[in-house]
Design an enzyme around this catalytic site. Sequence first.
Site, PDB file in Angstrom:
ATOM      1  N   HIS A 259      -0.311  -4.389 -13.311  1.00 54.34           N
ATOM      2  CA  HIS A 259      -0.196  -5.305 -14.393  1.00 54.34           C
ATOM      3  C   HIS A 259       0.220  -4.843 -15.908  1.00 54.34           C
ATOM      4  O   HIS A 259       1.133  -5.566 -16.436  1.00 54.34           O
ATOM      5  CB  HIS A 259      -1.840  -5.775 -14.774  1.00 54.34           C
ATOM      6  CG  HIS A 259      -2.000  -6.953 -15.666  1.00 54.34           C
ATOM      7  ND1 HIS A 259      -1.963  -8.333 -15.373  1.00 54.34           N
ATOM      8  CD2 HIS A 259      -2.071  -7.094 -16.947  1.00 54.34           C
ATOM      9  CE1 HIS A 259      -1.906  -9.038 -16.335  1.00 54.34           C
ATOM     10  NE2 HIS A 259      -2.142  -8.350 -17.453  1.00 54.34           N
ATOM     11  N   GLU A 260      -0.321  -3.798 -16.380  1.00 49.25           N
ATOM     12  CA  GLU A 260      -0.006  -3.013 -17.601  1.00 49.25           C
ATOM     13  C   GLU A 260       1.338  -2.553 -17.487  1.00 49.25           C
ATOM     14  O   GLU A 260       2.076  -2.635 -18.446  1.00 49.25           O
ATOM     15  CB  GLU A 260      -1.157  -1.955 -17.777  1.00 49.25           C
ATOM     16  CG  GLU A 260      -2.367  -2.398 -18.086  1.00 49.25           C
ATOM     17  CD  GLU A 260      -2.403  -3.375 -19.100  1.00 49.25           C
ATOM     18  OE1 GLU A 260      -1.634  -3.444 -20.257  1.00 49.25           O
ATOM     19  OE2 GLU A 260      -3.596  -4.162 -19.302  1.00 49.25           O
TER      20      GLU A 260
ATOM     21  N   HIS B  72       3.609  -5.411 -18.309  1.00 54.43           N
ATOM     22  CA  HIS B  72       3.846  -5.760 -19.598  1.00 54.43           C
ATOM     23  C   HIS B  72       4.863  -4.716 -20.213  1.00 54.43           C
ATOM     24  O   HIS B  72       5.683  -4.912 -20.985  1.00 54.43           O
ATOM     25  CB  HIS B  72       2.493  -5.452 -20.329  1.00 54.43           C
ATOM     26  CG  HIS B  72       1.416  -6.796 -20.030  1.00 54.43           C
ATOM     27  ND1 HIS B  72       1.964  -7.597 -20.479  1.00 54.43           N
ATOM     28  CD2 HIS B  72       0.302  -6.607 -19.792  1.00 54.43           C
ATOM     29  CE1 HIS B  72       1.048  -8.798 -20.238  1.00 54.43           C
ATOM     30  NE2 HIS B  72      -0.336  -8.131 -19.640  1.00 54.43           N
TER      31      HIS B  72
ATOM     32  N   ASP C 271      -3.810 -13.260 -21.933  1.00 49.47           N
ATOM     33  CA  ASP C 271      -2.400 -13.226 -21.826  1.00 49.47           C
ATOM     34  C   ASP C 271      -2.014 -14.899 -22.105  1.00 49.47           C
ATOM     35  O   ASP C 271      -1.177 -15.184 -22.760  1.00 49.47           O
ATOM     36  CB  ASP C 271      -1.671 -12.546 -20.946  1.00 49.47           C
ATOM     37  CG  ASP C 271      -1.852 -11.056 -20.837  1.00 49.47           C
ATOM     38  OD1 ASP C 271      -2.140 -10.374 -22.020  1.00 49.47           O
ATOM     39  OD2 ASP C 271      -2.127 -10.352 -19.850  1.00 49.47           O
TER      40      ASP C 271
END
Length: 334
Positions: A122-123, A126, A197
């Site tokens: 997930h990170e 980004h 988000d």
Amino acid sequence: LAATNRADILDKALLRAGRFDRQIYVDLPDLEERKAIFKVHTRNLKYDKKEVDLDFLGKQTPGFSGADIANVCNESALIAARHNKKLIGKQDFLDAVDRIIGGLEKKNKVISPHEKKTIAYHEAGHASVSWMLEFADPLIKVTIVPRGMALGAAWYLPEERHITTKTQMLHKMISLLGGRASEEIVFGEVSTGALNDLERVTKMAYSMVAYYGLNKKLGNISYYDSSGQSEFGFNKPFSEKTAELIDKEIHELIESAYTKAKEILVENREKVDKLASLLVEREVIFREDLEDIFGKRPFEEIDPHKEQEMIEEIDEKNEIDEDIVIEEEEKTQQ
């Protein structure tokens, strides 16, 4: 003398002539003002003056108020004291900034290996998407150590803009959706980890369509009420048909941004995998690690000093060219 954060809800009787005639709007401090505030709050602190650069700290704290900066200075002193240091170091200040933005680190929080991998991807999503977009905020560091309410976080250094274009807002939306897009590409399903988000993206899309007039179908119309009186009204300032159009345009805007985020991640899948593996291994990665994997950003900003030097060089060249033209004209006349 009176001060308020909610001037919009003051009674009009207070704002009549003869009451508060002189009104001064105090905005959040800009870069130079933050540097000056840091100088004030570090006067009585024992910090390493060779290592700690107050200009650098000013850049690392966009959107901070004077009280936030005072809090950073106090927190950095406490962190240094906990480690039995005689001087406050650069890392102590950075840790203080992280703590104020994200909350206290929770290294003892139990997270399963699969969850940890999901958070890492997930990170990494980004970070990868923001790295590949010109107007997305430059990355500082990424962590998958739980902090506050968040299971992972990415720190960016937003450019201090006074106005924002449609492209800049779209790039910001795409980078915000990069985390969820990464989860879908890698695991084939999405999790609840993208709540913050999605909230930010939805508000941004709504403001683009309904407030800033950045939608072609709605045109140059804004339903924003700066007087603050709309919260007491029972009617929307637009019809049901327009409400349907706003909902449709917001949905299309978000979905197109999500599709673009997935395209970027699919094109750079191997690099995203490397980044996620590095995150699982180290738990914290920095801008330098992204540069090692993705290479330098092709649209990196020009340093203001270098930009000035370039302008001066161009001006000098133009002056030389003008001199040559004048000489040639004189020769022709002779």
